[in-house]
Design a protein around this motif. Structure first.
Motif, short mmCIF file in Angstrom:
data_model
loop_
_atom_site.label_atom_id
_atom_site.label_comp_id
_atom_site.label_asym_id
_atom_site.label_seq_id
_atom_site.Cartn_x
_atom_site.Cartn_y
_atom_site.Cartn_z
N MET A 1 -27.92 -50.14 -94.74
CA MET A 1 -27.99 -51.74 -94.81
C MET A 1 -28.04 -52.03 -96.12
SD MET A 1 -31.17 -53.71 -93.00
CE MET A 1 -31.49 -55.31 -93.40
N GLU A 75 -27.17 -50.92 -101.65
CA GLU A 75 -27.32 -50.27 -100.41
C GLU A 75 -27.49 -48.82 -100.60
OE1 GLU A 75 -24.33 -49.35 -96.65
OE2 GLU A 75 -23.36 -49.82 -98.45
N HIS A 77 -28.28 -44.88 -99.78
CA HIS A 77 -27.87 -43.87 -98.98
C HIS A 77 -28.70 -42.72 -98.51
CE1 HIS A 77 -23.75 -46.09 -99.13
NE2 HIS A 77 -23.97 -46.00 -100.34
N ASN A 81 -30.49 -37.82 -94.19
CA ASN A 81 -30.28 -38.36 -92.83
C ASN A 81 -28.64 -37.96 -92.59
OD1 ASN A 81 -30.98 -39.70 -90.25
ND2 ASN A 81 -29.62 -41.25 -91.13
N THR A 85 -27.21 -35.60 -89.41
CA THR A 85 -26.27 -36.06 -88.43
C THR A 85 -25.49 -35.07 -88.24
OG1 THR A 85 -26.84 -38.55 -89.08
CG2 THR A 85 -24.70 -38.26 -87.91
N ASP A 106 -22.15 -43.86 -79.87
CA ASP A 106 -22.81 -44.90 -79.81
C ASP A 106 -23.99 -45.33 -80.82
OD1 ASP A 106 -20.76 -45.97 -78.16
OD2 ASP A 106 -22.06 -45.60 -76.29
N GLU A 107 -24.56 -43.82 -80.97
CA GLU A 107 -25.75 -43.89 -81.77
C GLU A 107 -25.45 -43.67 -83.03
OE1 GLU A 107 -27.73 -40.58 -80.44
OE2 GLU A 107 -28.13 -41.26 -78.47
N VAL A 108 -24.14 -43.59 -83.55
CA VAL A 108 -23.70 -43.60 -85.01
C VAL A 108 -23.29 -44.72 -85.34
CG1 VAL A 108 -21.99 -42.43 -86.83
CG2 VAL A 108 -23.07 -41.03 -84.46
N LYS A 109 -23.85 -45.40 -86.67
CA LYS A 109 -23.68 -46.60 -86.87
C LYS A 109 -22.42 -46.42 -87.89
CE LYS A 109 -28.26 -47.92 -86.16
NZ LYS A 109 -29.79 -48.50 -87.20
N ASP A 110 -22.21 -45.60 -88.93
CA ASP A 110 -21.18 -45.67 -89.56
C ASP A 110 -19.82 -45.53 -89.04
OD1 ASP A 110 -19.63 -45.10 -91.88
OD2 ASP A 110 -21.04 -44.25 -93.06
N PRO A 111 -18.93 -46.56 -89.28
CA PRO A 111 -17.71 -46.58 -88.63
C PRO A 111 -16.80 -45.43 -89.12
CG PRO A 111 -17.86 -48.44 -90.06
CD PRO A 111 -19.43 -47.72 -89.87
N LYS A 114 -17.62 -42.31 -87.21
CA LYS A 114 -17.08 -42.61 -85.89
C LYS A 114 -15.41 -42.13 -85.93
CE LYS A 114 -20.24 -45.80 -83.65
NZ LYS A 114 -20.23 -47.26 -83.31
#
Length: 270
Positions: A1, A75, A77, A81, A85, A106-111, A114
């Motif tokens: 974020m 941001e 990092h 964490n 993951t 769906d629990e992974v926020k980083d595209p 993904k």
């Protein structure tokens, strides 16, 4: 974020305050008025904007507000964490198979994570996955470079336009040597344009460009960790082995930051 980076405005404000204090200590409050010269501002800002418009396309110029905004955002990092993951993904892949990873994305926020995991689930070879993801990293670097280039060029052009303003002021002064009343204003134009251009370059544009470059390097570093993590998950590496491998990146990053801080303190001390 991403969050607001307070250090950028603090640095700029501190630089301005130091300059103002230097003026105040030598000439008092009344001395400030002598450092305000509209003609100098017009030459530096007008020339700088004109040069930037000539150098870059309209599409590139539209990036300026976004690029400048990035210099005021930061941001953080969380490497630990991120490593956790991939350890969890590796553990799940070894127990349930790669296809089971798709359900938990769906629990992974980083595209970027993904995308890598989906490529792994699709059964694509590790070398191909690495090539695809590195191509995205290279594209990101190029986008950042183009945006940063505008700020870097502004840092190059500002002192040059300051010198142009100096030449203009000197020409005006030499043309009116018989009129003592014009010597002061013309000399002010000559000197203040150089001051304005140099301050803009070294207090605003060049530091911002360097900061943006550092942010790009950090983002590339994080994406390299992600790529190694995806390859490890896809190849079925033992979670402990993968954790140790990715932790090495964290150690390297901490060492680089430590050396940077130490060298910076030594340079300041010297």
């Amino acid at each position: 974020m991403k969050k607001f980076d307070i250090m950028t405005p603090i640095g700029i404000l501190l630089g301005v305050i130091v300059i103002l204090l230097a003026v105040f200590s030598n000439s008092g409050p009344s001395g400030f008025i002598f450092f305000i010269q509209i003609a100098s501002v017009l030459i530096v800002i007008g020339g700088l904007v004109s040069a930037i418009i000539i150098t870059f396309s309209l599409a590139e110029l539209k990036l300026v507000p976004k690029v400048l905004g990035e210099a005021f955002r930061t941001e953080s990092h969380d490497l630990e964490n991120l490593i956790d993951t991939f350890v969890n993904l590796s553990t799940k892949a070894r127990r349930e198979g790669l296809l089971a990873l798709e359900a938990g994305l769906d629990e992974v926020k980083d595209p970027f994570i993904k995308k890598g995991v989906l490529l792994a689930v699709d059964g694509i070879e590790p070398d191909v996955i690495k090539d695809i993801m590195m191509a995205e990293v290279v594209a990101m670097e190029e986008r950042h470079r183009k945006g940063r280039a505008i700020i870097e060029k502004a840092g190059e052009y500002a002192p040059a336009w300051g010198m142009i303003g100096t030449l203009v002021g000197l020409v005006l002064m030499l043309q009116n040597l018989n009129d003592p009343a014009t010597l002061g204003p013309n000399m002010a134009v000559a000197l203040l344009t150089t001051l304005y251009g140099t301050v803009l370059a070294n207090l605003v544009f060049l530091p911002m460009a360097t900061k943006l470059g550092n942010k790009t390097d950090e983002e590339v570093f994080i994406k390299q960790i992600i790529i190694e993590g995806v390859i490890g998950v896809q190849s079925g590496q033992n979670p402990k082995v993968l954790q140790e491998k990715l932790s090495a990146f964290s150690v390297v990053n901490k060492k680089a930051k430590y050396e940077e801080d130490v060298l910076g303190e030594e340079n300041v001390a010297s």
